[in-house]
Design an enzyme around this catalytic site. Structure first.
Site, short mmCIF file in Angstrom:
data_model
loop_
_atom_site.label_atom_id
_atom_site.label_comp_id
_atom_site.label_asym_id
_atom_site.label_seq_id
_atom_site.Cartn_x
_atom_site.Cartn_y
_atom_site.Cartn_z
N GLU A 11 4.37 -2.92 10.78
CA GLU A 11 3.54 -3.08 11.98
C GLU A 11 4.17 -4.08 12.94
O GLU A 11 3.53 -5.04 13.38
CB GLU A 11 2.10 -3.47 11.57
CG GLU A 11 1.53 -2.46 10.58
CD GLU A 11 0.04 -2.63 10.28
OE1 GLU A 11 -0.60 -3.51 10.87
OE2 GLU A 11 -0.47 -1.84 9.47
N GLU A 53 1.16 4.21 5.03
CA GLU A 53 0.14 3.21 4.64
C GLU A 53 -1.20 3.58 5.24
O GLU A 53 -1.33 3.76 6.45
CB GLU A 53 0.55 1.81 5.11
CG GLU A 53 -0.41 0.75 4.56
CD GLU A 53 -0.05 -0.67 4.98
OE1 GLU A 53 1.15 -1.04 4.94
OE2 GLU A 53 -0.98 -1.41 5.33
#
Ligand code: NAG
Ligand code: NAG
Length: 483
Positions: free
Chosen positions: A213, A316
Site C-alpha cells: 500500500e 490481500e
C-alpha cells in the site's frame, strides 16, 4: 434438493421441463477468465505468533478434516503463501537503533534479517538468519501440505534504511521514508532473502513484492500500529529496476516481481499508469488489495493488466465482518469484474471479526472459527488450482471448470427471500448425465449451517436447482460436464 411437490405436479400435468423460476442463470460455457492459481494467506503476524502449530497448518493448508477447539473443521486447502520480510531488529549500530511507534502492536513488528549496514554479504555478521523462526516454520508446514506458490513481501524496509528509523512509517505518512541512498540496499535486502531461502530453506519464491500500500498515507505513519512505508510512484519506479537487477545478479531471473499492492483498485490503476515503461517492464504481476470492497474500478484494473500482459492477483483482502457476508459479496465482485487468478486473505488469526479464527497474536490466545471461515471454505475447497474460471452469467454466483475431472463448480448465494436458484447448463457440449447426483455444500451467512453437505440434488436434462434460504451460500459440483 428434492423437487418440491408443486413442481412435480406441474411437471406431471403439463409436461414442462422448466422449473418455475424463482431465478435462473445460464453458465457461459465458452467464457474463460484464466486458469485459477489458488487461494492463500499472508503469514506475517499470525504465523509469527502461532507458526509452530501443526493443527493450524492443517486447517489452512490441507483439505483434511482437522480437530480444533472441540470441532472438526474442513481444511481450507490454501496453496499460496505470502512470507513477510520483516523491518525490525533490536540491536544498535553506530549509536543508532530502531524507533518504535507509540501505538505499535508488538506482534505486528516482524524481525528482519539485515541488522546493520556494515556489509551486504549475507554470510557476514550484519545478517542474522536465526530470527523469525515461527513464520518460517509455518511456511515449511504449508509447503509440506502442498502449498506451491510463495511470495516474499515487505511492509517496510529495515528500520535503519528509513529517514526516521521507524518501521511504522514516515513522520507524516505522506512522504517517503526510505532514504535515497538505500533504494538499492532495499533491493539487496529482498534479493538476499530470496537467494538465501532458495539455498537454505528449500523455498523458491515465485514472486517478490517490495511494497505494501505504498501510496497510502493514512495508516502508515510514525504513529501506526504496524509496519508500513509510503513510497511515491517516482520512488517505486526507482526501486523496481534495482530489485530486478539484484535478483538477476543472484541467479533469480525467473523470480517475478509483483507490484504495487496498493490498497484499492483505483489507486492500483493510478500507480500503474504512473510508472514509466522501464519500471513496468520489471513487473510481471500486478498485485492489488481488496479494501475498496463494493466500490472501485475493478474492470479498469483488469483492462490495465490484460493490456500490459501482466497477471493480476487480489493479494490481500480482509474486513471485520465475521458473518462472511462481505467476503462472499466481494469475492463475487472480484470474479465478475477484476478476474484475478489468485485471491489471498490477510490474516487467518485476528480479533474484531478480521480473523477466520478469532484470536490475539500478541496475547497468544485462540478461540474458534468465525462463520466467515466456513463461507470461505465453500470457495477454497472447490475452486481449485488449474480450473478455468467461467462467467456465471449473474451477480450472485461464481463458476469454475475442471477439464480433467469434467467437473463444473458453482458457488452461489441468495440475497433475496427464500427461493429456488436454477442453474442452466445448456451451453455446455455435455451438461452432465440426466439424473446425475450433484453434491452440494451449504453454509448460512451469520450463523447456522457450517459447510454441511448433501447428495439430494440431481441434474434434470441440462438444469438443476436448489432451494436457498436468505443469505445461504451453496456450492455445487456437477460431474460429467464437457465444455
Ligand atoms: C510531509 O513531510 C514532507 C517532508 O517533510 C513534506 O515535504 C510534506 O509536505 C509533508 N506532507 C504533509 C501532508 O504534511
Ligand atoms: C524510468 O525511471 C527510472 C528511475 O527513475 C529511470 O532510470 C528510467 O530511465 C526511466 N525510464 C524511462 C523510459 O523514462
Amino acid at each position: 434438493m428434492k423437487i418440491p411437490i408443486f413442481l412435480v405436479l406441474i411437471h406431471a400435468i403439463f409436461g414442462f421441463d422448466t422449473v418455475f423460476a424463482d431465478v435462473t442463470t445460464t453458465i457461459k460455457a465458452s467464457s474463460n477468465y484464466g486458469n485459477w492459481e489458488g487461494w492463500g494467506t499472508s503469514l506475517a503476524w499470525w504465523a509469527a505468533a502461532f507458526g509452530d502449530r501443526d493443527d493450524l497448518a492443517d486447517i489452512v493448508f490441507s483439505l483434511g478434516q482437522v480437530s480444533f477447539n472441540g470441532l472438526s473443521l474442513p481444511g481450507l486447502g490454501m496453496n499460496i503463501v505470502r512470507y513477510n520480510a520483516g523491518a525490525t531488529s533490536s540491536n544498535s549500530y553506530n549509536g543508532e537503533s530502531i524507533v518504535k511507534s507509540p501505538k505499535i502492536i508488538p506482534s505486528r513488528l516482524i524481525d528482519g534479517y539485515w541488522i546493520d549496514w556494515q556489509s551486504t554479504d549475507p554470510a557476514s555478521s550484519s545478517w542474522l538468519w536465526s530470527v523469525d523462526s515461527k513464520q518460517r516454520s509455518m511456511m515449511q508446514k504449508a509447503k509440506s501440505r502442498g502449498a506451491n506458490l510463495f511470495e516474499l513481501f515487505s511492509n517496510s524496509p529495515m528500520w535503519w534504511m528509513l529517514n526516521n528509523h521507524n518501521p511504522s512509517g514516515s513522520d507524516n505518512g505522506s512522504s517517503d521514508n526510505l532514504q535515497t541512498w538505500n533504494h538499492q540496499q532495499f533491493a539487496v535486502y529482498l534479493a538476499n532473502i530470496a537467494q538465501y531461502a532458495k539455498k537454505n530453506w528449500g523455498i523458491t519464491f515465485n514472486t517478490v513484492e517490495p511494497f505494501n500500500e505504498p501510496i497510502a498515507n493514512w495508516w502508515n505513519g510514525k504513529s501506526g500500529t504496524q509496519e508500513g512505508c509510503h513510497f511515491n510512484v517516482a520512488t517505486q519506479q526507482d526501486v523496481l529496476p534495482y530489485l530486478r537487477s539484484e535478483l538477476n545478479n543472484r541467479g533469480l531471473s525467473s523470480t517475478v516481481i509483483s507490484a504495487s499492492d496498493e490498497n484499492s483498485y483505483d489507486s492500483a490503476i493510478s500507480t500503474w499508469k504512473g510508472l514509466n515503461s522501464t519500471a513496468k517492464a520489471t513487473v510481471g504481476q500486478i498485485n492489488v488489495h481488496g479494501y475498496q470492497y463494493g466500490n472501485g474500478d475493478r474492470t479498469g484494473l483488469y483492462q490495465q493488466a490484460v493490456g500490459s500482459g501482466k497477471k493480476l492477483w487480489n493479494s490481500e483482502y480482509g474486513e471485520s465482518d465475521a458473518t462472511g457476508s462481505q467476503l462472499i459479496s466481494n469475492v463475487i465482485l472480484d470474479f465478475r469484474f477484476l478476474h484475478p487468478t489468485a485471491w489471498v486473505y490477510w490474516q487467518i488469526i485476528d480479533g474484531g471479526g478480521w480473523g477466520l479464527i478469532t484470536g490475539d497474536n500478541t496475547a497468544l490466545s485462540l478461540s474458534g472459527p468465525t462463520q466467515k471461515y466456513f463461507v470461505l471454505a465453500q470457495l477454497t475447497r472447490h475452486i481449485r488450482p488449474g480450473m478455468r474460471i467461467l462467467d456465471s452469467g449473474c451477480d450472485y454466483a461464481v463458476a469454475a471448470y475442471d477439464a480433467s475431472a469434467k467437473k463444473l463448480v458453482i458457488v452461489a448465494v441468495n440475497w433475496d427471500s427464500a427461493q429456488y436458484l436454477n442453474f442452466d447448463l445448456s451451453q455446455f457440449g455435455t451438461p452432465g448425465q440426466n439424473g446425475a447426483t450433484i453434491q452440494r455444500w451449504s453454509t448460512q451467512i451469520g450463523s447456522g449451517e457450517q459447510y454441511a453437505t448433501y447428495k439430494d440434488t440431481v441434474l434434470s436434462g441440462s438444469k438443476f436447482w436448489s432451494h436457498f434460504a436468505t443469505n445461504q451460500v451453496q456450492t455445487f459440483e456437477v460431474p460429467g460436464v464437457v465444455i
